[in-house]
Enzyme design. Sequence first.
Site, PDB file in Angstrom:
ATOM      1  N   ASP A 154       0.825  -1.211   0.000  1.00  0.00           N
ATOM      2  CA  ASP A 154       0.000   0.000   0.000  1.00  0.00           C
ATOM      3  C   ASP A 154       0.860   1.262   0.000  1.00  0.00           C
ATOM      4  O   ASP A 154       0.465   2.280  -0.568  1.00  0.00           O
ATOM      5  CB  ASP A 154      -0.918   0.027   1.232  1.00  0.00           C
ATOM      6  CG  ASP A 154      -2.017  -1.021   1.156  1.00  0.00           C
ATOM      7  OD1 ASP A 154      -2.412  -1.373   0.031  1.00  0.00           O
ATOM      8  OD2 ASP A 154      -2.457  -1.490   2.212  1.00  0.00           O
ATOM      9  N   ARG A 298     -12.062   3.170  -2.512  1.00  0.00           N
ATOM     10  CA  ARG A 298     -13.481   3.418  -2.747  1.00  0.00           C
ATOM     11  C   ARG A 298     -13.744   4.730  -3.508  1.00  0.00           C
ATOM     12  O   ARG A 298     -14.834   4.928  -4.037  1.00  0.00           O
ATOM     13  CB  ARG A 298     -14.231   3.441  -1.420  1.00  0.00           C
ATOM     14  CG  ARG A 298     -14.375   4.808  -0.775  1.00  0.00           C
ATOM     15  CD  ARG A 298     -15.123   4.766   0.526  1.00  0.00           C
ATOM     16  NE  ARG A 298     -14.330   4.151   1.571  1.00  0.00           N
ATOM     17  CZ  ARG A 298     -14.859   3.456   2.581  1.00  0.00           C
ATOM     18  NH1 ARG A 298     -16.150   3.294   2.659  1.00  0.00           N
ATOM     19  NH2 ARG A 298     -14.077   2.943   3.508  1.00  0.00           N
TER      20      ARG A 298
END
Length: 404
Positions: A154, A298
């Site tokens: 990440d 998202r």
Amino acid sequence: MISWNMDLRVVLVVYLVLNVGEINTSDDGICVAKEQCVGSEESDVGKSHYTEDFNKYYNEIESSLAAYVPCNNTNCNCHTDVLKADLKPFKTHGITREMIQRAKQYGTHYQVIDHKLYRQQECMFPARCAGVEHFVKPLLSVLPDMDLIVNCRDWPQVHRHWSKEKTPVFSFSKTSEYLDIMYPAWAFWEGGPAIALYPTGLGRWDLHRKRITAASADWESKEPKAFFRGSRTSDERDALVLLSRSQPSLVDAQYTKNQAWKSPQDTLNAEPAKEVTLEEHCRYRFLFNFRGVAASFRFKHLFLCSSLVFHVGDEWQEFFYPALKPWVHYVPVPVRSSPQELEKLIRFFQENDELARGIAQRGYQHIWNNLRMADIECYWKKLLKRYGKLIRYTVERDVSLIEV
């Protein structure tokens, strides 16, 4: 552009007329001039409390729209400036074998040799590597030989101040403090975060585009409140959750479990809420996006609801973020905003429905038109072809790598 500016001016003039001068209330509850106002003291305080902030929001929207020029989405040109900037440090002297050797510690080693793709045997995140390979393999026929170091973590790896030597590492997300080369994330295909609703991980952007858009309700039928569901990745989300608890008619924001959850203390002293599908987000007019460990997966999905996206913070980036403009496509929200500041912002758009709807529609159209799977594939192709031209040595086959 002209019509939008005119609409904004009309709204602003009407707003100022209604809030300037002595306005009173008649016996039937309607405020008229030169009569004694019998409105509640609390109501008057509320109006004066928001005036300065409301004017600030009007000005931000008007000036942003006046300066906005839609991007040219031919051949994924909306995003090309990002890859140019990321590759610029290597433009003068190119990429050397020594740079690749330094980079190997930061990611998964790939090679393109004679239009075949090879990868080191151990991949830290197999689904993420599979997502990367989905986009690279169709391009092999047009790619020169190259070494690639792809970071599937990440977090970006090459810090601007800690890394004294240029090091070519590909990462999906970064801040301005990092020099990693951004690539479209694996999660556009597979390997995104896994939750109970998406047990194999979030992916297949091509399918989500259709499903979420189809699930989007008409603006008028959406609940006029703010919405958020997610785990407590950071306390930056606390203010909205606390506002929701004090004003549930304004905000529905609750924490869900994550892998580290042990007790209600991990969800800000409340029982964890159930996870919510991306399609269910579309029931609400205002959707909040917060960063995760890095950029939020998202974010792109929220625009498909044709709801107004409130994006908290601007530090973390993906390759497609710079083409999105604050106040034009989404509402920018400062990190660490207080519950009171969040309330002002939400109420402004509740009371200025056409402005909210306009930004929501522009945000949806931008993502729908400029973040297609074709645009992602195009970006991968441009990125790797330009990167390949920077290689300044003869790439030799590493026999420890396996063909994929």
